[in-house]
Each structure stands twice: as C-alpha cells, then as structure tokens.
Design a protein around this motif. Sequence first.
Motif, short mmCIF file in Angstrom:
data_model
loop_
_atom_site.label_atom_id
_atom_site.label_comp_id
_atom_site.label_asym_id
_atom_site.label_seq_id
_atom_site.Cartn_x
_atom_site.Cartn_y
_atom_site.Cartn_z
N GLU B 13 0.32 2.28 3.55
CA GLU B 13 0.08 1.17 2.60
C GLU B 13 -0.12 1.74 1.00
OE1 GLU B 13 -0.27 -1.81 1.70
OE2 GLU B 13 0.78 -2.12 3.78
N SER B 16 3.24 2.25 -0.25
CA SER B 16 3.60 2.15 -0.56
C SER B 16 3.17 1.35 -1.78
CB SER B 16 4.02 0.69 0.13
OG SER B 16 2.82 -0.41 0.55
N TYR B 17 2.00 0.65 -1.94
CA TYR B 17 1.63 0.82 -2.84
C TYR B 17 1.51 1.70 -4.35
CZ TYR B 17 -2.04 -0.64 -6.18
OH TYR B 17 -2.98 -0.36 -7.60
N LYS B 20 5.01 0.70 -6.27
CA LYS B 20 4.70 -0.56 -6.62
C LYS B 20 4.53 -0.76 -7.65
CE LYS B 20 4.50 -3.10 -2.31
NZ LYS B 20 3.57 -4.13 -2.00
N THR B 21 3.46 0.41 -7.97
CA THR B 21 2.77 -0.01 -9.35
C THR B 21 2.63 1.61 -9.80
OG1 THR B 21 1.01 1.21 -8.27
CG2 THR B 21 0.61 -1.63 -8.54
N CYS B 27 4.79 9.46 -8.73
CA CYS B 27 4.10 9.59 -7.40
C CYS B 27 3.83 10.71 -6.34
CB CYS B 27 4.56 8.35 -6.75
SG CYS B 27 5.34 6.85 -7.22
#
Lengths: 147, 154
Positions: B13, B16-17, B20-21, B27
């Motif tokens: 999570e 992937s979070y 996405k952001t 990242c």
Amino acid sequence: MTGQRSSKMAVCVAVISKENYPLYIQTIPTEDDLKFHYTVHTSLDVVEEKINNVGKTTNDLRELYLGLLYPTEDYKVYGYVTNTKIKFVVVVESSNTALRDNEIRTMFRKLHNAYTDLVCNPFYTPGDRITSRVFEKVVNAMMLQDS
Amino acid sequence: MADEALFEFLHMEVVSYLFKTADEEKCIPILENMGYRVGHSLAERFTKDSSRFKDELDIMKFICKDFWTSVYKKQVDNLRTNHQGVYVLQDNRCRVLTQISASKQYLEAAPNYLAFPCGLIRGALANLGISCIVTAEVQNMPACKFQIMIQRSQ
C-alpha cells in the motif's frame, strides 16, 4: 563521611553517542555537577581502550558490559557499550558497598532497554538529546531507589 | 500467518500510494529513507542481546542470519564477498516480491518494491558503524540480489 547509609544507587547516569557527545546526562543535585560531567568525559578514554582490546585477546568474553572502568577515591565508574557504539556510563559512590556487580548489570540492562524503546519511537531523531519522559523515569528510578 | 501478511500489505500500500501521489523520481528516495529509519531502529533492537561484533564480516553474517530472519522469517540464501568491501546478498524468495507474478511481465516494477529493503539494510549497517551504498537487482522474479558497497572514509 557520616555513618548513615546512602539511599542513592547511582549518583550520575550518562548516555553518550557514537561520536562521543553526550545525549543525556543526569546527576544527583549537588553544588558542582560539572565534576560528574568531567568524570564521565574522562571515562571515555578507558571505554575506547576496552573496546579496542576486545578483538586482540582470544577467548575473550565479547560482552556489552565493560565492568568497572576506574575507581577514584569517592566514586566508581562503570561502563557499557552497545553494538551500535552508544555508551552508557554510571557513577556510584565508593562508599556504597551494597551495589554488587550484578546490580550494576541490571541497571545497564534497564538503561539499554529504555534506550532501544526510545530509538524505536518514530518521533525521536537518532543523535538528538534525549528528552523523553519515559527514559527519564527509568534513570530516576536508578538514582533514587531506597536501599 | 496473519502478522506476516500485515507487513506485506502495508508495504504494498505504501508503495502504490506513493507512486499515485508523489513525483515518480522522488518515490524511490522516499521509500529508501523510510527503510533507513526502520533499519536503524531495528538494528538497535536486534543487537540488544547479541555479543559484540568482531569485524565487518561478523556484522554481515548478523544481517544475513538474525536480521533477515527477524524481518523476513528466512535467512539470506547466499552471501558472497570480494573481501574488498563489496558484499552480495542473494535471496531466492524475496518476501516483497513473492506476491508478484513470477514472469518477466512486472520486472520493471521490481525496483519500486526493493527500495524499502535496500534502505533497511543501509540503515541497519549505518547504525552498526558501516556506511555503504545498497542496490538491488532482479533477474528472475522472486529471486533478488542486494549489492552492498562499503564506503571507506580513509
């Protein structure tokens, strides 16, 4: 020296970082606690020496507890180094004969546990001065326990 | 076991979070830093009861055995070194990759999932007094190689 038994266990507890600056130092309230800062500071050389000698002699106990670093007329200085090179130094009064090696060991054990809990706190930045109240409580328990 | 799944899901999570952001190129460093902090704390905790380490190899063995077992419930399968500061840790079934299809399909997504473990190793070693660069490499899916390059100050 008065005849009464000292109710204090340790008179000074210090935590020193990898780079040899103090993270935490707590002394009993006296008129010159700078003396303890000095004592702790001078003990670092002995700590260094003890760590460096560990590898050289075989069948040496590779323990974290370093034992008595050095005695002075009034105080005894004990040391402990973690695998991450954090040093714990505890100073006790020489007149305090109630404290055996085992008790000192337990004290360091408690101190180490408190320190690991502190480092695992995400709000604590490693290398900062220790201001945690929980940690302080552990140290205070070591210093003011009634015998 | 439930507790193992929790960590896996949380890690998936987080990855992937972030993707996405945040910006794509930010990242990996964010995940790496997150791992660093966790590894730093874990090293403190796991070395509490072990005896003092003799040398660098001793520390590496600790990472491969105790540290890996505590985090990933298995040991590193292979440890190799050139005795000049480069270590390669090979894990044939890397926990963070086991949920991904074992084909070439998602090979380019693997670095996203390995940034955290890389940071984990770097953080643990940093706390034990070794500064290094850790990179990961995947050739066949669940198997993974971590390369540790030790930086000597002198």
